[in-house]
Design an enzyme around this catalytic site. Structure first.
Site, mmCIF file in Angstrom:
data_model
loop_
_atom_site.group_PDB
_atom_site.id
_atom_site.type_symbol
_atom_site.label_atom_id
_atom_site.label_comp_id
_atom_site.label_asym_id
_atom_site.label_seq_id
_atom_site.Cartn_x
_atom_site.Cartn_y
_atom_site.Cartn_z
ATOM 1 N N ASP A 33 39.219 62.009 -8.995
ATOM 2 C CA ASP A 33 38.671 61.715 -10.585
ATOM 3 C C ASP A 33 38.304 60.079 -10.918
ATOM 4 O O ASP A 33 38.544 59.695 -9.914
ATOM 5 C CB ASP A 33 40.903 62.212 -10.939
ATOM 6 C CG ASP A 33 40.765 61.694 -12.564
ATOM 7 O OD1 ASP A 33 39.543 62.008 -13.701
ATOM 8 O OD2 ASP A 33 41.563 61.540 -13.047
ATOM 9 N N ASN A 81 35.466 72.216 -17.578
ATOM 10 C CA ASN A 81 33.948 70.970 -17.725
ATOM 11 C C ASN A 81 33.168 70.752 -18.286
ATOM 12 O O ASN A 81 32.515 70.457 -18.862
ATOM 13 C CB ASN A 81 34.038 70.302 -15.929
ATOM 14 C CG ASN A 81 35.110 69.607 -15.744
ATOM 15 O OD1 ASN A 81 35.569 69.353 -14.009
ATOM 16 N ND2 ASN A 81 35.183 69.215 -15.386
HETATM 17 C C1 FPP Z 1 36.751 63.878 -12.742
HETATM 18 O O1 FPP Z 1 36.017 61.957 -12.656
HETATM 19 C C2 FPP Z 1 35.681 63.894 -11.211
HETATM 20 C C3 FPP Z 1 35.042 65.531 -12.057
HETATM 21 C C4 FPP Z 1 35.047 66.320 -12.531
HETATM 22 C C5 FPP Z 1 33.766 65.549 -11.126
HETATM 23 C C6 FPP Z 1 33.665 65.598 -9.749
HETATM 24 C C7 FPP Z 1 32.499 65.840 -8.880
HETATM 25 C C8 FPP Z 1 32.295 65.380 -7.684
HETATM 26 C C9 FPP Z 1 33.027 64.099 -6.717
HETATM 27 C C10 FPP Z 1 30.957 65.034 -6.777
HETATM 28 C C11 FPP Z 1 31.000 66.435 -6.361
HETATM 29 C C12 FPP Z 1 30.201 66.805 -4.488
HETATM 30 C C13 FPP Z 1 30.274 68.434 -4.986
HETATM 31 C C14 FPP Z 1 28.940 68.246 -3.706
HETATM 32 C C15 FPP Z 1 29.837 69.620 -5.489
HETATM 33 P P1 FPP Z 1 36.138 62.114 -14.422
HETATM 34 O O2 FPP Z 1 34.475 62.409 -14.741
HETATM 35 O O3 FPP Z 1 36.597 63.016 -14.890
HETATM 36 O O4 FPP Z 1 36.471 60.337 -14.348
HETATM 37 P P2 FPP Z 1 36.972 60.300 -15.681
HETATM 38 O O5 FPP Z 1 38.025 60.622 -15.475
HETATM 39 O O6 FPP Z 1 36.502 58.394 -15.728
HETATM 40 O O7 FPP Z 1 36.414 59.791 -17.047
#
Ligand code: FPP
Length: 265
Positions: A33, A81
């Site tokens: 996250d 998501n």
């Molecule tokens: C949450 O951060 C993250 C995600 C929903 C996506 C996670 C994906 C990756 C780390 C890359 C994955 C890589 C591969 C190879 C599939 P957020 O966007 O919710 O962050 P925030 O809470 O700060 O908005």
């Protein structure tokens, strides 16, 4: 391998920690996250955080494999998501394509096998192809399993599992009295990483202390570690630090004293 590893202290200094090889978590699950916040703090679009996050996945995969972890489960995209803006969803769906395009040779070099759990039939065709190719190309590897949760949601997973069990009962293949924890556990998607179905350690980055519909059944006895680090800045040292924290815990599994060390229950 376990000597001279360092963890960051709150003062920003490093301190040597020796991990105990006998208490290594065999299955680590991570809620990655903080990508959006990492990007926004730098005046970048949110997707820049996901791109950087993908690079961190590579570093943490190599570190976990080197440390002897058996299964690393990463929450890459949840069934919730899809509510994000279309452009962000589309970027996230391209990430596995980019990731496997460049990283499969290193996965093979490190003897890492790829598994994907989730409702992958709803992913765009190109994403499905990327993950299926990676699974196929790494299927003979015998080391760590890199297990991506993609279009995964724990409540949906439990419902799917319960439906499978109900169908077996309806067909006369299973008696109601035979339904137990093992039967339910086997009906879930983590059966693909058996015998390490349940994580020993669950890490969530970014300071949020929620489970967000991740592995609800499987984390019944997992140790939970919440770290303030945002995923794009999470480093192998942080993993060592979080494993060290895990090793300081007294896992009792509902009993009175720690007899099981870092092993799965
Ligand atoms: C949450 O951060 C993250 C995600 C929903 C996506 C996670 C994906 C990756 C780390 C890359 C994955 C890589 C591969 C190879 C599939 P957020 O966007 O919710 O962050 P925030 O809470 O700060 O908005």
């Amino acid at each position: 391998m376990f000597k001279n590893l360092f963890k960051n202290t709150t003062a920003g200094e490093t301190e040597e920690v020796n991990l105990d090889p006998a208490k290594m978590p065999q299955h680590i699950a991570i809620i990655m996250d903080g990508n959006g916040r990492w990007a926004q703090r730098r005046g970048l679009p949110r997707v820049a955080g996901h791109k950087r996050g993908m690079e961190v996945v590579k570093d943490i995969t190599k570190a976990a494999s080197d440390l002897g972890v058996k299964v690393l489960t990463l929450y890459a995209f949840s069934t919730e998501n899809w509510k994000r803006p279309e452009s962000e969803v589309s970027f996230l769906m391209d990430l596995p394509v980019k990731f496997f395009d460049t990283f499969v040779p290193e996965l093979i070099e490190n003897n890492v096998r790829v598994n994907v759990m989730g409702y992958t039939e709803y992913l765009p065709k190109k994403t499905q192809k990327a993950v299926n190719d990676a699974i196929e190309q790494t299927k003979n590897n015998t080391g760590m399993v890199l297990n991506f949760a993609l279009n995964y949601g724990s409540r949906a997973e439990i419902i799917t599992g319960v439906k499978k069990i109900a169908t077996e009962v309806q067909n006369g293949d299973l008696a109601v009295d035979e339904i137990n924890e093992e039967v339910l556990s086997k009906s879930l998607m983590t059966e693909e990483v058996a015998p390490y179905n349940d994580p020993d350690l669950l890490i969530r980055t970014s300071g949020e202390e929620r489970i967000s519909n991740f592995l609800l059944w499987q984390i019944a006895y997992s140790e939970l570690v919440f770290t303030d680090k945002l995923w794009p800045e999470y480093q192998p040292d942080d993993l060592v630090h979080d494993i060290y924290e895990f090793q300081q815990r007294d896992r009792r599994f509902g009993g009175v004293k720690d007899t099981k060390g870092g092993k799965s229950k």
